[in-house]
Design an enzyme around this catalytic site. Structure first.
Site, mmCIF file in Angstrom:
data_model
loop_
_atom_site.group_PDB
_atom_site.id
_atom_site.type_symbol
_atom_site.label_atom_id
_atom_site.label_comp_id
_atom_site.label_asym_id
_atom_site.label_seq_id
_atom_site.Cartn_x
_atom_site.Cartn_y
_atom_site.Cartn_z
ATOM 1 N N ASN A 1 0.871 -1.176 0.000
ATOM 2 C CA ASN A 1 0.000 0.000 0.000
ATOM 3 C C ASN A 1 0.907 1.224 0.000
ATOM 4 O O ASN A 1 1.506 1.544 1.019
ATOM 5 C CB ASN A 1 -0.892 -0.029 1.254
ATOM 6 C CG ASN A 1 -1.735 1.226 1.384
ATOM 7 O OD1 ASN A 1 -1.815 2.035 0.455
ATOM 8 N ND2 ASN A 1 -2.357 1.399 2.542
ATOM 9 N N LYS B 1 0.087 4.279 -0.224
ATOM 10 C CA LYS B 1 -0.526 5.450 0.425
ATOM 11 C C LYS B 1 -0.298 6.686 -0.444
ATOM 12 O O LYS B 1 -0.310 6.575 -1.667
ATOM 13 C CB LYS B 1 0.019 5.603 1.857
ATOM 14 C CG LYS B 1 -0.106 4.300 2.653
ATOM 15 C CD LYS B 1 0.157 4.460 4.115
ATOM 16 C CE LYS B 1 -0.049 3.117 4.811
ATOM 17 N NZ LYS B 1 0.136 3.215 6.262
ATOM 18 N N HIS C 1 -9.335 1.397 5.025
ATOM 19 C CA HIS C 1 -8.057 1.560 5.716
ATOM 20 C C HIS C 1 -8.253 2.478 6.918
ATOM 21 O O HIS C 1 -9.016 3.437 6.854
ATOM 22 C CB HIS C 1 -7.002 2.131 4.758
ATOM 23 C CG HIS C 1 -5.620 2.032 5.321
ATOM 24 N ND1 HIS C 1 -5.147 2.913 6.255
ATOM 25 C CD2 HIS C 1 -4.644 1.120 5.110
ATOM 26 C CE1 HIS C 1 -3.921 2.547 6.596
ATOM 27 N NE2 HIS C 1 -3.585 1.470 5.919
ATOM 28 N N GLU D 1 -6.545 4.805 8.025
ATOM 29 C CA GLU D 1 -6.279 6.226 7.753
ATOM 30 C C GLU D 1 -7.499 6.892 7.131
ATOM 31 O O GLU D 1 -7.756 8.079 7.357
ATOM 32 C CB GLU D 1 -5.036 6.354 6.865
ATOM 33 C CG GLU D 1 -3.774 6.045 7.667
ATOM 34 C CD GLU D 1 -2.653 5.401 6.881
ATOM 35 O OE1 GLU D 1 -2.660 5.465 5.642
ATOM 36 O OE2 GLU D 1 -1.752 4.829 7.523
ATOM 37 N N GLU E 1 -5.174 -4.704 10.545
ATOM 38 C CA GLU E 1 -4.107 -3.725 10.751
ATOM 39 C C GLU E 1 -4.334 -2.980 12.069
ATOM 40 O O GLU E 1 -5.139 -2.042 12.112
ATOM 41 C CB GLU E 1 -4.083 -2.709 9.600
ATOM 42 C CG GLU E 1 -3.847 -3.320 8.248
ATOM 43 C CD GLU E 1 -3.276 -2.299 7.267
ATOM 44 O OE1 GLU E 1 -2.206 -2.563 6.712
ATOM 45 O OE2 GLU E 1 -3.885 -1.232 7.091
ATOM 46 N N GLY F 1 2.987 2.280 10.743
ATOM 47 C CA GLY F 1 3.972 3.352 10.594
ATOM 48 C C GLY F 1 4.699 3.698 11.874
ATOM 49 O O GLY F 1 5.378 4.724 11.958
ATOM 50 N N SER G 1 3.772 -2.140 10.263
ATOM 51 C CA SER G 1 5.232 -2.250 10.447
ATOM 52 C C SER G 1 5.758 -3.648 10.096
ATOM 53 O O SER G 1 6.688 -4.143 10.734
ATOM 54 C CB SER G 1 5.632 -1.847 11.869
ATOM 55 O OG SER G 1 5.271 -0.494 12.106
HETATM 56 P P1 13P Z 1 3.276 0.319 7.627
HETATM 57 O O1 13P Z 1 3.760 -0.960 7.008
HETATM 58 O O2 13P Z 1 4.007 1.534 7.107
HETATM 59 O O3 13P Z 1 3.192 0.260 9.102
HETATM 60 O O4 13P Z 1 1.767 0.532 7.100
HETATM 61 C C1 13P Z 1 0.878 -0.522 7.191
HETATM 62 C C2 13P Z 1 -0.331 -0.150 6.447
HETATM 63 O O5 13P Z 1 -1.070 0.733 6.849
HETATM 64 C C3 13P Z 1 -0.615 -0.850 5.192
HETATM 65 O O6 13P Z 1 -1.893 -0.564 4.732
#
Ligand code: 13P
Length: 251
Positions: free
Chosen positions: A9, A11, A96, A98, A168, A174, A214
Protein backbone atom coordinates in the site's frame (compact mmCIF):
# COMPACT_ATOMS: atom_id res chain seq x y z
CA UNK A 1 -7.28 -23.31 -0.57
CA UNK A 2 -6.80 -19.70 0.41
CA UNK A 3 -4.24 -17.55 -1.35
CA UNK A 4 -1.06 -16.17 0.15
CA UNK A 5 -0.92 -12.48 -0.65
CA UNK A 6 1.68 -9.79 -0.20
CA UNK A 7 0.24 -6.39 -1.07
CA UNK A 8 2.02 -3.05 -0.99
CA UNK A 9 0.00 0.00 0.00
CA UNK A 10 1.89 3.01 -1.27
CA UNK A 11 -0.53 5.45 0.42
CA UNK A 12 0.13 9.09 -0.67
CA UNK A 13 3.71 8.51 -1.74
CA UNK A 14 5.64 8.80 -5.02
CA UNK A 15 5.05 10.99 -8.04
CA UNK A 16 3.82 9.24 -11.18
CA UNK A 17 7.32 8.76 -12.67
CA UNK A 18 8.63 7.52 -9.31
CA UNK A 19 5.71 5.12 -9.03
CA UNK A 20 6.33 3.77 -12.52
CA UNK A 21 9.98 3.15 -11.64
CA UNK A 22 9.02 1.45 -8.38
CA UNK A 23 6.51 -0.80 -10.14
CA UNK A 24 9.09 -1.74 -12.77
CA UNK A 25 11.56 -2.64 -10.03
CA UNK A 26 8.92 -4.77 -8.28
CA UNK A 27 8.21 -6.63 -11.51
CA UNK A 28 11.90 -7.15 -12.14
CA UNK A 29 12.42 -8.74 -8.71
CA UNK A 30 9.08 -10.55 -8.57
CA UNK A 31 10.48 -13.85 -9.86
CA UNK A 32 12.32 -14.28 -6.56
CA UNK A 33 9.09 -14.79 -4.64
CA UNK A 34 7.47 -18.22 -4.53
CA UNK A 35 4.93 -18.68 -7.32
CA UNK A 36 2.19 -19.36 -4.80
CA UNK A 37 2.34 -15.79 -3.48
CA UNK A 38 0.02 -13.27 -5.14
CA UNK A 39 1.78 -9.91 -5.36
CA UNK A 40 -0.30 -6.73 -5.42
CA UNK A 41 0.58 -3.05 -5.50
CA UNK A 42 -1.96 -0.47 -4.35
CA UNK A 43 -1.22 2.97 -5.69
CA UNK A 44 -2.77 6.47 -5.81
CA UNK A 45 -5.45 7.11 -8.45
CA UNK A 46 -3.13 9.19 -10.65
CA UNK A 47 -0.77 6.23 -11.00
CA UNK A 48 -3.23 3.53 -11.97
CA UNK A 49 -3.31 3.87 -15.78
CA UNK A 50 0.45 3.99 -16.27
CA UNK A 51 0.93 1.20 -13.71
CA UNK A 52 -1.63 -0.96 -15.50
CA UNK A 53 0.66 -0.78 -18.55
CA UNK A 54 3.75 -1.68 -16.51
CA UNK A 55 2.02 -4.58 -14.74
CA UNK A 56 0.15 -6.02 -17.74
CA UNK A 57 1.10 -9.67 -18.27
CA UNK A 58 3.16 -9.81 -15.06
CA UNK A 59 2.39 -11.64 -11.79
CA UNK A 60 1.84 -8.33 -9.98
CA UNK A 61 -1.80 -7.25 -9.67
CA UNK A 62 -2.93 -3.63 -9.45
CA UNK A 63 -5.06 -2.20 -6.68
CA UNK A 64 -6.55 1.18 -5.84
CA UNK A 65 -6.45 2.48 -2.27
CA UNK A 66 -10.11 3.52 -2.09
CA UNK A 67 -13.19 4.00 -4.24
CA UNK A 68 -16.37 6.07 -4.15
CA UNK A 69 -19.51 5.04 -2.29
CA UNK A 70 -21.61 6.25 -5.23
CA UNK A 71 -21.98 4.72 -8.65
CA UNK A 72 -21.50 7.85 -10.79
CA UNK A 73 -22.60 11.43 -11.23
CA UNK A 74 -22.15 14.76 -9.49
CA UNK A 75 -19.63 13.75 -6.82
CA UNK A 76 -16.71 16.08 -7.50
CA UNK A 77 -13.34 14.61 -6.67
CA UNK A 78 -14.52 11.02 -6.31
CA UNK A 79 -13.39 8.00 -8.33
CA UNK A 80 -15.87 5.21 -8.96
CA UNK A 81 -15.38 1.46 -8.89
CA UNK A 82 -16.25 1.32 -12.61
CA UNK A 83 -13.48 3.84 -13.32
CA UNK A 84 -10.99 1.75 -11.36
CA UNK A 85 -11.94 -1.40 -13.23
CA UNK A 86 -11.65 0.41 -16.56
CA UNK A 87 -8.21 1.71 -15.55
CA UNK A 88 -6.99 -1.87 -15.12
CA UNK A 89 -7.37 -2.44 -11.39
CA UNK A 90 -8.13 -5.93 -10.13
CA UNK A 91 -8.45 -4.89 -6.50
CA UNK A 92 -9.21 -1.97 -4.25
CA UNK A 93 -8.33 -1.48 -0.60
CA UNK A 94 -11.34 -0.33 1.44
CA UNK A 95 -11.68 0.82 5.01
CA UNK A 96 -8.06 1.56 5.72
CA UNK A 97 -7.72 3.01 9.20
CA UNK A 98 -6.28 6.23 7.75
CA UNK A 99 -9.48 6.69 5.79
CA UNK A 100 -11.60 5.82 8.82
CA UNK A 101 -9.57 8.23 11.00
CA UNK A 102 -9.01 11.21 8.68
CA UNK A 103 -11.79 11.03 6.09
CA UNK A 104 -14.85 9.93 8.01
CA UNK A 105 -15.07 6.48 6.49
CA UNK A 106 -17.90 4.67 8.26
CA UNK A 107 -18.91 1.03 8.17
CA UNK A 108 -22.13 2.10 6.40
CA UNK A 109 -20.12 3.77 3.62
CA UNK A 110 -17.91 0.72 3.42
CA UNK A 111 -20.89 -1.49 2.72
CA UNK A 112 -21.75 0.70 -0.28
CA UNK A 113 -18.15 0.86 -1.46
CA UNK A 114 -17.74 -2.89 -1.18
CA UNK A 115 -21.01 -3.49 -3.01
CA UNK A 116 -19.97 -1.23 -5.89
CA UNK A 117 -16.44 -2.63 -6.05
CA UNK A 118 -17.73 -6.21 -6.29
CA UNK A 119 -20.42 -5.24 -8.80
CA UNK A 120 -17.68 -3.86 -11.02
CA UNK A 121 -15.53 -6.97 -10.81
CA UNK A 122 -12.99 -5.66 -8.32
CA UNK A 123 -11.71 -7.77 -5.48
CA UNK A 124 -11.73 -5.97 -2.14
CA UNK A 125 -9.03 -5.80 0.51
CA UNK A 126 -11.15 -4.86 3.51
CA UNK A 127 -9.19 -3.41 6.44
CA UNK A 128 -10.11 -3.79 10.10
CA UNK A 129 -8.19 -3.09 13.27
CA UNK A 130 -8.30 -1.43 16.66
CA UNK A 131 -6.46 1.67 17.92
CA UNK A 132 -4.11 1.80 20.89
CA UNK A 133 -6.74 2.94 23.38
CA UNK A 134 -9.02 0.09 22.36
CA UNK A 135 -6.17 -2.45 22.57
CA UNK A 136 -5.14 -1.20 26.02
CA UNK A 137 -8.73 -1.39 27.23
CA UNK A 138 -8.86 -5.00 26.01
CA UNK A 139 -11.58 -4.11 23.49
CA UNK A 140 -9.75 -5.20 20.36
CA UNK A 141 -11.82 -8.34 19.81
CA UNK A 142 -15.08 -6.39 20.14
CA UNK A 143 -13.90 -3.62 17.81
CA UNK A 144 -12.74 -5.98 15.10
CA UNK A 145 -15.82 -8.19 15.45
CA UNK A 146 -18.09 -5.15 15.01
CA UNK A 147 -16.17 -3.98 11.93
CA UNK A 148 -16.45 -7.44 10.38
CA UNK A 149 -20.13 -7.80 11.24
CA UNK A 150 -21.10 -4.28 10.13
CA UNK A 151 -19.49 -4.64 6.71
CA UNK A 152 -18.75 -8.23 5.73
CA UNK A 153 -21.94 -9.74 7.09
CA UNK A 154 -23.93 -7.77 4.47
CA UNK A 155 -22.50 -9.96 1.73
CA UNK A 156 -23.02 -13.53 0.58
CA UNK A 157 -20.62 -16.46 0.82
CA UNK A 158 -20.20 -16.14 -2.96
CA UNK A 159 -19.20 -12.49 -2.61
CA UNK A 160 -16.86 -13.33 0.27
CA UNK A 161 -14.72 -15.22 -2.24
CA UNK A 162 -13.80 -11.84 -3.77
CA UNK A 163 -12.91 -10.27 -0.43
CA UNK A 164 -9.58 -10.36 1.39
CA UNK A 165 -9.49 -9.19 5.01
CA UNK A 166 -6.53 -7.15 6.27
CA UNK A 167 -6.07 -6.88 10.03
CA UNK A 168 -4.11 -3.72 10.75
CA UNK A 169 -3.78 -2.64 14.39
CA UNK A 170 -3.64 1.16 14.19
CA UNK A 171 -0.95 1.27 16.89
CA UNK A 172 1.36 -0.75 14.66
CA UNK A 173 0.92 1.28 11.46
CA UNK A 174 3.97 3.35 10.59
CA UNK A 175 5.15 3.19 14.18
CA UNK A 176 7.83 0.52 13.84
CA UNK A 177 5.95 -1.31 16.59
CA UNK A 178 4.74 -4.60 15.12
CA UNK A 179 2.18 -6.84 16.75
CA UNK A 180 3.93 -9.92 18.04
CA UNK A 181 3.28 -13.09 16.08
CA UNK A 182 1.21 -14.32 19.06
CA UNK A 183 -0.93 -11.18 19.17
CA UNK A 184 -1.46 -11.27 15.42
CA UNK A 185 -2.23 -14.99 15.29
CA UNK A 186 -4.68 -14.69 18.17
CA UNK A 187 -6.78 -12.03 16.48
CA UNK A 188 -6.48 -13.57 13.00
CA UNK A 189 -7.86 -16.81 14.41
CA UNK A 190 -10.64 -14.80 16.03
CA UNK A 191 -11.45 -13.10 12.71
CA UNK A 192 -11.57 -16.48 10.97
CA UNK A 193 -13.88 -17.80 13.69
CA UNK A 194 -16.14 -14.77 13.27
CA UNK A 195 -16.27 -15.32 9.51
CA UNK A 196 -16.98 -19.03 10.05
CA UNK A 197 -19.92 -18.29 12.34
CA UNK A 198 -21.67 -16.46 9.52
CA UNK A 199 -20.41 -18.09 6.33
CA UNK A 200 -19.40 -21.58 7.47
CA UNK A 201 -16.09 -23.23 8.25
CA UNK A 202 -15.09 -23.89 4.65
CA UNK A 203 -15.72 -20.30 3.51
CA UNK A 204 -13.66 -19.06 6.46
CA UNK A 205 -10.87 -21.52 5.64
CA UNK A 206 -10.79 -20.16 2.10
CA UNK A 207 -10.61 -16.48 3.15
CA UNK A 208 -7.21 -14.80 3.08
CA UNK A 209 -6.50 -12.70 6.16
CA UNK A 210 -3.48 -10.38 5.85
CA UNK A 211 -1.52 -8.70 8.62
CA UNK A 212 -0.53 -5.04 8.29
CA UNK A 213 1.46 -2.76 10.58
CA UNK A 214 5.23 -2.25 10.45
CA UNK A 215 5.70 -5.52 8.59
CA UNK A 216 9.23 -5.63 7.21
CA UNK A 217 11.79 -8.13 5.92
CA UNK A 218 13.07 -8.78 9.45
CA UNK A 219 9.71 -9.79 10.95
CA UNK A 220 7.67 -11.08 7.99
CA UNK A 221 8.78 -14.72 8.22
CA UNK A 222 7.68 -15.05 11.85
CA UNK A 223 4.31 -13.47 11.13
CA UNK A 224 3.70 -15.44 7.93
CA UNK A 225 4.51 -18.70 9.72
CA UNK A 226 1.36 -18.30 11.83
CA UNK A 227 -1.45 -20.60 10.69
CA UNK A 228 -4.08 -17.88 10.31
CA UNK A 229 -1.87 -15.21 8.73
CA UNK A 230 -2.05 -15.43 4.95
CA UNK A 231 0.32 -12.64 4.03
CA UNK A 232 0.76 -8.94 4.57
CA UNK A 233 -0.44 -5.48 3.69
CA UNK A 234 2.76 -3.51 3.60
CA UNK A 235 3.08 0.27 3.94
CA UNK A 236 6.50 1.85 4.36
CA UNK A 237 8.50 -1.20 3.33
CA UNK A 238 6.57 -1.42 0.05
CA UNK A 239 8.19 1.81 -1.12
CA UNK A 240 11.45 -0.03 -1.66
CA UNK A 241 11.14 -2.83 -4.22
CA UNK A 242 13.92 -4.86 -2.56
CA UNK A 243 12.21 -4.77 0.83
CA UNK A 244 8.79 -5.50 -0.61
CA UNK A 245 10.07 -8.53 -2.47
CA UNK A 246 12.16 -9.63 0.52
CA UNK A 247 8.92 -9.69 2.51
CA UNK A 248 7.23 -11.75 -0.22
CA UNK A 249 10.23 -14.09 -0.12
CA UNK A 250 9.57 -14.72 3.58
CA UNK A 251 7.25 -17.52 2.49
P1 13P B 1 3.28 0.32 7.63
O1 13P B 1 3.76 -0.96 7.01
O2 13P B 1 4.01 1.53 7.11
O3 13P B 1 3.19 0.26 9.10
O4 13P B 1 1.77 0.53 7.10
C1 13P B 1 0.88 -0.52 7.19
C2 13P B 1 -0.33 -0.15 6.45
O5 13P B 1 -1.07 0.73 6.85
C3 13P B 1 -0.62 -0.85 5.19
O6 13P B 1 -1.89 -0.56 4.73
Amino acid sequence: MRKKIVAGNWKMNTTVPEGVELAKAVVELSGKADESVQLIVAAPFTHLCPLAEVLKGTRVALSAENCADKEKGAYTGEVSAAMLASAGCGYTILGHSERRQYYGETDAKLVEKTRLALANGLKVILCVGENLEEREAGKHFDVVEAQIKNVLFNFSAEELKEIVIAYEPVWAIGTGKTATAEQAQEIHAFIRKTVAAKFGAQAAEDTSILYGGSCKPSNAAELFACPDIDGGLIGGAALKAEDFIAIACSY
